[in-house]
Design a protein around this motif. Sequence first.
Motif, mmCIF file in Angstrom:
data_model
loop_
_atom_site.group_PDB
_atom_site.id
_atom_site.type_symbol
_atom_site.label_atom_id
_atom_site.label_comp_id
_atom_site.label_asym_id
_atom_site.label_seq_id
_atom_site.Cartn_x
_atom_site.Cartn_y
_atom_site.Cartn_z
ATOM 1 N N UNK A 240 0.819 -1.202 0.000
ATOM 2 C CA UNK A 240 0.000 0.000 0.000
ATOM 3 C C UNK A 240 0.857 1.258 0.000
ATOM 4 N N UNK A 241 0.559 2.241 -0.858
ATOM 5 C CA UNK A 241 1.272 3.518 -0.787
ATOM 6 C C UNK A 241 1.174 4.092 0.621
ATOM 7 N N UNK A 242 2.292 4.629 1.124
ATOM 8 C CA UNK A 242 2.311 5.062 2.518
ATOM 9 C C UNK A 242 3.190 6.282 2.714
ATOM 10 N N UNK A 243 2.787 7.132 3.643
ATOM 11 C CA UNK A 243 3.636 8.216 4.144
ATOM 12 C C UNK A 243 4.376 7.664 5.351
ATOM 13 N N UNK A 244 5.693 7.759 5.329
ATOM 14 C CA UNK A 244 6.513 7.147 6.370
ATOM 15 C C UNK A 244 7.263 8.234 7.133
ATOM 16 N N UNK A 245 7.186 8.169 8.441
ATOM 17 C CA UNK A 245 7.894 9.123 9.298
ATOM 18 C C UNK A 245 8.999 8.404 10.055
ATOM 19 N N UNK A 246 10.202 8.979 10.010
ATOM 20 C CA UNK A 246 11.339 8.457 10.770
ATOM 21 C C UNK A 246 11.830 9.560 11.689
ATOM 22 N N UNK A 247 11.949 9.265 12.984
ATOM 23 C CA UNK A 247 12.486 10.272 13.893
ATOM 24 C C UNK A 247 11.848 10.211 15.269
ATOM 25 N N UNK A 248 12.045 11.267 16.022
ATOM 26 C CA UNK A 248 11.623 11.309 17.423
ATOM 27 C C UNK A 248 10.319 12.060 17.639
ATOM 28 N N UNK A 249 9.669 12.490 16.542
ATOM 29 C CA UNK A 249 8.416 13.246 16.648
ATOM 30 C C UNK A 249 8.603 14.500 17.504
ATOM 31 N N UNK A 250 9.432 15.446 17.043
ATOM 32 C CA UNK A 250 9.741 16.619 17.860
ATOM 33 C C UNK A 250 8.544 17.536 18.112
ATOM 34 N N UNK A 251 7.521 17.436 17.275
ATOM 35 C CA UNK A 251 6.327 18.271 17.505
ATOM 36 C C UNK A 251 5.731 17.993 18.879
ATOM 37 N N UNK A 252 5.887 16.738 19.333
ATOM 38 C CA UNK A 252 5.336 16.340 20.632
ATOM 39 C C UNK A 252 6.449 16.027 21.629
ATOM 40 N N UNK A 253 7.634 16.595 21.381
ATOM 41 C CA UNK A 253 8.768 16.481 22.298
ATOM 42 C C UNK A 253 9.161 15.029 22.553
ATOM 43 N N UNK A 254 9.105 14.207 21.501
ATOM 44 C CA UNK A 254 9.482 12.804 21.644
ATOM 45 C C UNK A 254 10.986 12.645 21.809
ATOM 46 N N UNK A 255 11.381 11.522 22.343
ATOM 47 C CA UNK A 255 12.808 11.231 22.542
ATOM 48 C C UNK A 255 13.220 9.910 21.902
ATOM 49 N N UNK A 256 12.263 9.027 21.669
ATOM 50 C CA UNK A 256 12.576 7.711 21.106
ATOM 51 C C UNK A 256 12.430 7.750 19.589
ATOM 52 N N UNK A 257 13.459 7.283 18.899
ATOM 53 C CA UNK A 257 13.419 7.283 17.432
ATOM 54 C C UNK A 257 12.548 6.127 16.945
ATOM 55 N N UNK A 258 11.621 6.432 16.065
ATOM 56 C CA UNK A 258 10.674 5.430 15.594
ATOM 57 C C UNK A 258 10.551 5.484 14.071
ATOM 58 N N UNK A 259 10.001 4.397 13.533
ATOM 59 C CA UNK A 259 9.585 4.337 12.134
ATOM 60 C C UNK A 259 8.109 4.005 12.137
ATOM 61 N N UNK A 260 7.303 4.873 11.538
ATOM 62 C CA UNK A 260 5.870 4.624 11.487
ATOM 63 C C UNK A 260 5.337 4.984 10.113
ATOM 64 N N UNK A 261 4.348 4.219 9.667
ATOM 65 C CA UNK A 261 3.837 4.375 8.307
ATOM 66 C C UNK A 261 2.320 4.515 8.311
ATOM 67 N N UNK A 262 1.831 5.483 7.538
ATOM 68 C CA UNK A 262 0.393 5.666 7.325
ATOM 69 C C UNK A 262 0.057 5.208 5.911
ATOM 70 N N UNK A 263 -0.703 4.134 5.795
ATOM 71 C CA UNK A 263 -1.157 3.657 4.490
ATOM 72 C C UNK A 263 -2.237 4.608 3.999
ATOM 73 N N UNK A 264 -2.009 5.235 2.860
ATOM 74 C CA UNK A 264 -2.908 6.287 2.382
ATOM 75 C C UNK A 264 -4.355 5.807 2.297
ATOM 76 N N UNK A 265 -5.223 6.601 2.906
ATOM 77 C CA UNK A 265 -6.683 6.392 2.833
ATOM 78 C C UNK A 265 -7.145 5.105 3.509
ATOM 79 N N UNK A 266 -6.277 4.498 4.332
ATOM 80 C CA UNK A 266 -6.662 3.257 4.998
ATOM 81 C C UNK A 266 -6.785 3.486 6.498
#
Length: 314
Positions: A240-266
């Motif tokens: 499935x086509x996906x938007x993938x985020x790699x990092x610590x999610x600084x918008x929410x002051x995260x500290x743990x590096x993660x890989x997360x994927x959003x399958x478009x429209x799913x």
Amino acid sequence: MQRWRGMADVPGDWGRSVVTIGSYDGVHRGHQLIIGQAVEAARELGLPTVVITFDPHPKEVTRPGSHPPLLAPHDRRAELMAELGVEALLVLPFTKEFSQLSPAEFVVKVLVERLRAELVVEGPNFRFGHRAAGTVDTLAELGETYGFGVRVVDLYASGAAGGGEPFSSSLARRLIAEGDVAGAAEVLGRPHRVEGTVVHGARRGRDLGIPTANLDLVPHSAVPADGVYAGWLLAAGERMPAAVSVGTNPQFHGTQRTVEAYALDRTDLELYGDWVAVEFGHFVRGQDTFASLDAFLDQIHRDIDRVRELTREG
């Protein structure tokens, strides 16, 4: 494809074979040249092709803590080798004791007594035995003694990636670390992927209507530089086509590096506990923080639109 873990798994009546040896991490386009020639030679001789590789990576045993980022776990490498026509994969547990074998001892114990090698196919930089003392010249000399041939393949291949640098695992790792996943795909011959189990995260994406699969990755995985990527989520039998985020999610002051994927429209996927893969196609942008949640959401939707364009193009 037959898969053996350790020499004891090799059938006692195993006949002559064509063999190639290496870590083959990523099975990149240079590796494909060597394996492809081994498969071609084996077919001409009417023999099976055997690939020998090692687990853990030899560097982790000889220099603990120096394990390089993995371009592909062993199961994925096996799939890629099977696609190239390899009939058997022998994974040798690389221990301190095993690392002490001299080049001649390695040849006798593995190539002669267990695999009955007819021909060994390697790249020009192949090294083996204690302290990597054996070279392709050593291998050829031992072949004359023990009755097998040696073919050396020039694995030189290059393209635009890395400014025209020859394809190699180290180049692929460097490009991935820099976020140049398109360049890494040229080296690998396919999009770079990571794999792991979907685990619970902070659930912010689900609350915002953009649920993501948060991966607990295979140890030592080669993870791209922090940022947003266009790629694909391989899960539930789909790609499935996906938007993938790699990092610590600084918008929410995260500290743990993660890989997360959003399958478009799913929004219907329930993947917790499932083994999935994420492929990286294109870098979209680096990580950033925004003045408000609304501004952050606006950017996410722009990212999704861009991902949709890029994954449509392939």
